[in-house]
Design an enzyme around this catalytic site. Structure first.
Site, PDB file in Angstrom:
ATOM      1  N   TYR A   1       0.842  -1.198   0.000  1.00  0.00           N
ATOM      2  CA  TYR A   1       0.000   0.000   0.000  1.00  0.00           C
ATOM      3  C   TYR A   1       0.876   1.245   0.000  1.00  0.00           C
ATOM      4  O   TYR A   1       1.923   1.277   0.645  1.00  0.00           O
ATOM      5  CB  TYR A   1      -0.905  -0.020   1.239  1.00  0.00           C
ATOM      6  CG  TYR A   1      -2.149   0.787   1.063  1.00  0.00           C
ATOM      7  CD1 TYR A   1      -3.137   0.392   0.173  1.00  0.00           C
ATOM      8  CD2 TYR A   1      -2.341   1.960   1.782  1.00  0.00           C
ATOM      9  CE1 TYR A   1      -4.283   1.138   0.016  1.00  0.00           C
ATOM     10  CE2 TYR A   1      -3.492   2.715   1.637  1.00  0.00           C
ATOM     11  CZ  TYR A   1      -4.456   2.303   0.745  1.00  0.00           C
ATOM     12  OH  TYR A   1      -5.584   3.047   0.583  1.00  0.00           O
TER      13      TYR A   1
ATOM     14  N   ASN B   1     -15.583   3.356   2.273  1.00  0.00           N
ATOM     15  CA  ASN B   1     -16.511   3.013   1.192  1.00  0.00           C
ATOM     16  C   ASN B   1     -17.553   4.097   0.929  1.00  0.00           C
ATOM     17  O   ASN B   1     -17.773   4.491  -0.223  1.00  0.00           O
ATOM     18  CB  ASN B   1     -17.218   1.691   1.514  1.00  0.00           C
ATOM     19  CG  ASN B   1     -16.285   0.508   1.416  1.00  0.00           C
ATOM     20  OD1 ASN B   1     -15.343   0.515   0.629  1.00  0.00           O
ATOM     21  ND2 ASN B   1     -16.523  -0.515   2.212  1.00  0.00           N
TER      22      ASN B   1
ATOM     23  N   ASN C   1     -21.541  -5.452  -5.798  1.00  0.00           N
ATOM     24  CA  ASN C   1     -21.753  -6.094  -4.506  1.00  0.00           C
ATOM     25  C   ASN C   1     -20.656  -5.765  -3.507  1.00  0.00           C
ATOM     26  O   ASN C   1     -20.719  -6.180  -2.353  1.00  0.00           O
ATOM     27  CB  ASN C   1     -21.828  -7.621  -4.675  1.00  0.00           C
ATOM     28  CG  ASN C   1     -22.349  -8.301  -3.422  1.00  0.00           C
ATOM     29  OD1 ASN C   1     -23.267  -7.820  -2.785  1.00  0.00           O
ATOM     30  ND2 ASN C   1     -21.731  -9.420  -3.064  1.00  0.00           N
ATOM     31  N   SER C   2     -19.646  -5.017  -3.914  1.00  0.00           N
ATOM     32  CA  SER C   2     -18.599  -4.600  -2.979  1.00  0.00           C
ATOM     33  C   SER C   2     -19.161  -3.565  -2.017  1.00  0.00           C
ATOM     34  O   SER C   2     -20.248  -3.018  -2.216  1.00  0.00           O
ATOM     35  CB  SER C   2     -17.414  -4.010  -3.749  1.00  0.00           C
ATOM     36  OG  SER C   2     -17.794  -2.783  -4.373  1.00  0.00           O
TER      37      SER C   2
ATOM     38  N   ARG D   1     -29.339   3.535 -11.677  1.00  0.00           N
ATOM     39  CA  ARG D   1     -28.116   2.740 -11.660  1.00  0.00           C
ATOM     40  C   ARG D   1     -28.290   1.485 -12.502  1.00  0.00           C
ATOM     41  O   ARG D   1     -29.308   0.791 -12.412  1.00  0.00           O
ATOM     42  CB  ARG D   1     -27.763   2.278 -10.240  1.00  0.00           C
ATOM     43  CG  ARG D   1     -27.254   3.349  -9.317  1.00  0.00           C
ATOM     44  CD  ARG D   1     -28.373   4.175  -8.749  1.00  0.00           C
ATOM     45  NE  ARG D   1     -29.418   3.343  -8.196  1.00  0.00           N
ATOM     46  CZ  ARG D   1     -30.680   3.726  -8.133  1.00  0.00           C
ATOM     47  NH1 ARG D   1     -31.048   4.909  -8.566  1.00  0.00           N
ATOM     48  NH2 ARG D   1     -31.588   2.925  -7.635  1.00  0.00           N
TER      49      ARG D   1
ATOM     50  N   GLY E   1      -8.850  -2.482  -8.666  1.00  0.00           N
ATOM     51  CA  GLY E   1      -8.397  -3.381  -9.732  1.00  0.00           C
ATOM     52  C   GLY E   1      -8.492  -4.830  -9.299  1.00  0.00           C
ATOM     53  O   GLY E   1      -7.496  -5.558  -9.277  1.00  0.00           O
TER      54      GLY E   1
ATOM     55  N   LYS F   1     -18.242  -7.399   6.185  1.00  0.00           N
ATOM     56  CA  LYS F   1     -17.170  -6.516   6.638  1.00  0.00           C
ATOM     57  C   LYS F   1     -16.802  -6.914   8.064  1.00  0.00           C
ATOM     58  O   LYS F   1     -17.675  -7.107   8.903  1.00  0.00           O
ATOM     59  CB  LYS F   1     -17.637  -5.060   6.604  1.00  0.00           C
ATOM     60  CG  LYS F   1     -16.509  -4.048   6.769  1.00  0.00           C
ATOM     61  CD  LYS F   1     -17.051  -2.643   6.567  1.00  0.00           C
ATOM     62  CE  LYS F   1     -15.933  -1.612   6.630  1.00  0.00           C
ATOM     63  NZ  LYS F   1     -15.051  -1.668   5.471  1.00  0.00           N
TER      64      LYS F   1
END
Length: 323
Positions: free
Chosen positions: A47, A120, A146-147, A164, A233, A315
């Site tokens: 990262y 998010n 779905n993330s 959407r 990605g 999560k």
């Protein structure tokens, strides 16, 4: 006899050449695979933000102000806050920080929502606001619906009256969140989305978290002058941009990293406005809590194992209540 010996020698030599060529090709493939693997590790496993060690992990979290210094003017004991800057480290029960490093959360905001707000939800909010002038009735298309960020984008767009078209396989759950249409990425690449877009209009904005062919599919359906924003990605495949879409359709391709926005704007009035609006939608039920699993901090290893596993729909949220 001499001819026979020459023929046998030539055969053996040819065989040696073929074996040598095979070994050479194998080495080339191995080196190429190793270079590709190293590139992926450098790109996806390291990262960009590297705190000085020792360090406390955690970008997101929510806490309550216990005590304040004599010169503190923006916060009071009892205020609920989340990090306003990167690198504070939220995997802890107590911390001492500057008052400017925190954003105040409006009263009544669900605790779990506040704890998962900074990445998010903020990413989806900014992408829907900063890259296109969207109005009620406009169309946005995205993959990885779905993330966590994809689900947030669906709900924020719905709160703003934006249509959407989402690529994913868990159709009913996403429609319950507010998606107008949901189709699989496979069906989208086959062109089945064309009829849907005839009914709703072409998208002005595309949100890409997958890359590779999935990203090109999004680009193909954008309206003239539309924008594709890449913020992930997942496929680990590069995006090979079609020249025609850039020249003749004037498609714009940009990247987005929420951490950079926090670095530049985390202490701004715009940041506080964003947080307040997201929390207001949550209190009104327009932004639902993500699917989650509460994990005691002492059991953090299990949370990490699930997170880096092959497929996770929840999560992992670390709880400090047991400390």
């Amino acid at each position: 006899m001499g001819i026979v010996k020459k023929s046998r020698f030539m055969f053996r030599k040819g065989r040696i050449n073929r074996v040598w060529t095979a070994i050479y090709d194998f080495i080339e493939r191995t080196l190429k695979e190793e270079r590709t693997k190293r590139t992926e590790e450098e790109t996806f496993r390291v990262y960009p933000i590297k705190p000085s060690l020792p360090a406390v992990g955690g970008f997101e979290g929510v806490g309550v102000v216990q005590e304040i210094g004599k010169q503190v003017t923006k916060l009071l004991p009892g205020d609920v806050v989340i990090p306003g800057v990167n690198g504070i480290g939220t995997w802890c029960s107590h911390t001492v920080q500057n008052e400017n490093d925190w954003l105040k959360i409006p009263p009544g905001t669900p605790t779990i929502f506040a704890a998962t707000l900074r990445v998010n939800n903020c990413t989806a909010y900014r992408m829907l606001k900063d890259f296109a002038r969207l109005e009620a009735g406009d169309v946005v298309i995205q993959n990885a619906a779905n993330s966590g960020c994809g689900q947030a984008a669906i709900q924020i767009a719905a709160a703003r009256g934006i249509q959407r078209s989402d690529f994913d396989d868990v159709c009913q759950h996403l429609k319950d969140l507010g998606a107008t249409e949901v189709i699989s990425d496979f069906s989208a690449q086959k062109g089945e989305i064309k009829q849907l877009l005839k009914d709703h209009g072409k998208p002005r904005l595309a949100l890409n978290a997958v890359g590779g062919k999935a990203a090109i599919t999004l680009m193909k359906y954008l309206e003239h002058g539309g924008t594709m924003v890449t913020y992930g990605g997942m496929s680990r495949q590069p995006i090979t941009l079609p020249t025609g879409l850039l020249i003749f359709n004037d498609i714009k391709v940009v990247g987005y990293w929420m951490s950079r926005w926090h670095d530049k704007n985390g202490k701004s009035d715009e940041a506080q406005t964003m947080i307040s609006e997201l929390c207001d939608w949550s209190k009104k039920g327009k932004l639902k809590l993500p699917r989650h699993r509460m994990v005691p901090l002492m059991d953090y290893k299990s949370a990490i194992e699930i997170t880096i596993g092959p497929y996770s729909t929840e999560k992992q949220i670390l709880s400090m209540e047991s400390l």
